[in-house]
Write an enzyme that holds these catalytic residues in place. Structure first.
Site, short mmCIF file in Angstrom:
data_model
loop_
_atom_site.label_atom_id
_atom_site.label_comp_id
_atom_site.label_asym_id
_atom_site.label_seq_id
_atom_site.Cartn_x
_atom_site.Cartn_y
_atom_site.Cartn_z
CG ASP A 1 -5.44 -17.84 -52.33
OD1 ASP A 1 -4.31 -17.36 -52.08
OD2 ASP A 1 -6.42 -17.13 -52.61
CE LYS B 1 -3.85 -12.82 -54.42
NZ LYS B 1 -3.45 -13.15 -53.05
CG ASP C 1 -1.32 -10.82 -51.40
OD1 ASP C 1 -1.09 -9.84 -50.69
OD2 ASP C 1 -2.45 -11.35 -51.49
CG LEU C 2 4.80 -12.75 -49.10
CD1 LEU C 2 6.30 -13.02 -48.91
CD2 LEU C 2 4.01 -14.00 -48.74
CE LYS C 3 -3.33 -8.88 -47.96
NZ LYS C 3 -3.28 -10.10 -48.78
CG HIS D 1 2.13 -3.96 -40.50
ND1 HIS D 1 0.81 -3.86 -40.16
CD2 HIS D 1 2.73 -2.89 -39.93
CE1 HIS D 1 0.62 -2.78 -39.40
NE2 HIS D 1 1.78 -2.19 -39.25
CG ASP D 2 8.57 -6.41 -38.52
OD1 ASP D 2 8.96 -5.71 -37.56
OD2 ASP D 2 8.63 -7.65 -38.51
CB ILE D 3 10.69 -2.03 -37.13
CG1 ILE D 3 11.67 -3.19 -37.30
CG2 ILE D 3 9.94 -2.14 -35.80
CD1 ILE D 3 12.80 -3.17 -36.29
N PRO D 4 10.67 -0.40 -39.92
CG PRO D 4 10.57 1.94 -40.11
CD PRO D 4 10.36 0.82 -39.13
CB THR E 1 -11.90 -6.56 -49.05
OG1 THR E 1 -11.09 -7.72 -49.11
CG2 THR E 1 -11.53 -5.63 -50.17
CD GLN F 1 -13.26 -11.25 -51.56
OE1 GLN F 1 -13.45 -10.25 -50.87
NE2 GLN F 1 -12.06 -11.65 -51.92
NE ARG G 1 -12.60 -17.97 -52.50
CZ ARG G 1 -13.07 -17.36 -51.41
NH1 ARG G 1 -13.61 -18.07 -50.45
NH2 ARG G 1 -12.99 -16.06 -51.30
#
Ligand code: C5P
Length: 243
Positions: free
Chosen positions: A18, A40, A67-69, A71-74, A132, A203, A224
């Site tokens: 990060d 990552k 790790d781009l997660k 989330h959009d239309i198929p 989380t 966290q 971290r």
């Protein structure tokens, strides 16, 4: 501990790079040289350093979790999964909240890329269930999903499994339930990891690396406690020794 078992443990540790730019990330990688951990790459670094940085990590022999997660239309996620697969990463993720059609589209993107491209690496595709940072109130009142966070996590994990995904990102506290309901072979990747006595930061529900592996998790994500340590190499070596 033998060198082989040290390497096996290191291979199940994902160091969260990060950082705001490639230079700082490379500084850490240089200090961890020779340790066969997973790297990552998340939004912060990817949006700054791009696919070239990921290709460099692969050229250096690292396993990479992108790790781009998504989330959009198929159709868009399918295209994204296709491009990511061509980068040769070992793992990437999508939000289960995108639904089963979207998750299936991600798998199709992988299949199409493997048929066309010269990469032989078939990435594991992992679903984000509930972040989380989502608590009961956020889940019920903001997102509008009734029930507990754990119930929502297991429901999404089952949806991901039915869509053909390989596993989920989850809190280490949820691993036992996920493995119990969906089988030991369904992969869990767990952030929220803190060595004994380490600063918890933002966290909230944490476990030590040894506790998380004892729960049966497959991979631990550690940021971290390694990246912010005065001596990151010593930090990761002592985490490996603690497991
Ligand atoms: O520094 P720390 O060990 O808390 O870093 C955890 C890493 O795991 C970060 O890169 C964070 O984005 C990621 N992550 C998380 N919780 C999730 C999914 C990813 O902390 N649910």
């Amino acid at each position: 501990m033998t060198a082989a078992s040290r390497a096996e443990i290191a291979g199940r540790m994902m160091v969260a790079l990060d950082y705001p730019d490639a230079g700082q990330a490379k500084g850490l990688i240089e200090r961890l040289k020779g340790i066969p951990c997973y790297m990552k790459v998340g939004m912060q670094l990817f949006y700054a350093a791009g696919p070239d940085f990921v290709r460099e990590l692969k050229e250096q022999g690292y396993k990479v979790f992108l790790d781009l997660k998504m989330h959009d239309i198929p159709n868009t996620v399918k295209g994204g999964a296709n491009s990511i697969t061509k980068l040769g990463v070992d793992m990437f993720n999508v939000h289960a909240a995108g639904g089963s059609q979207m998750m299936k589209a991600a798998m199709e993107g992988v299949t199409e890329a493997l048929a066309l491209a010269n990469t032989q690496t078939k990435p594991m595709v992992i679903a984000v269930t509930q972040l989380t940072s989502t608590n009961q109130q956020t889940l019920n009142e903001d997102i509008g999903i009734p029930g507990t966070v754990e119930e929502a996590v297991v429901r999404y994990a089952r949806l991901a499994q039915q869509a053909g995904l390989h596993g989920v990102v989850a809190s280490p506290l949820e691993v036992e339930r996920i493995k119990g309901q969906l089988g030991a072979g369904f992969v869990t990747v767990t952030p929220g990891i803190r060595p004994a006595g380490a600063d918890v930061g933002d966290q909230s529900r944490v476990m030590t690396p040894a506790q998380a592996f004892a729960q049966g998790t497959d991979y631990v994500v550690i940021g971290r406690p390694i990246t912010a340590a005065p001596d990151p190499r010593e930090a990761i070596e002592s985490i490996i020794a603690s497991v």
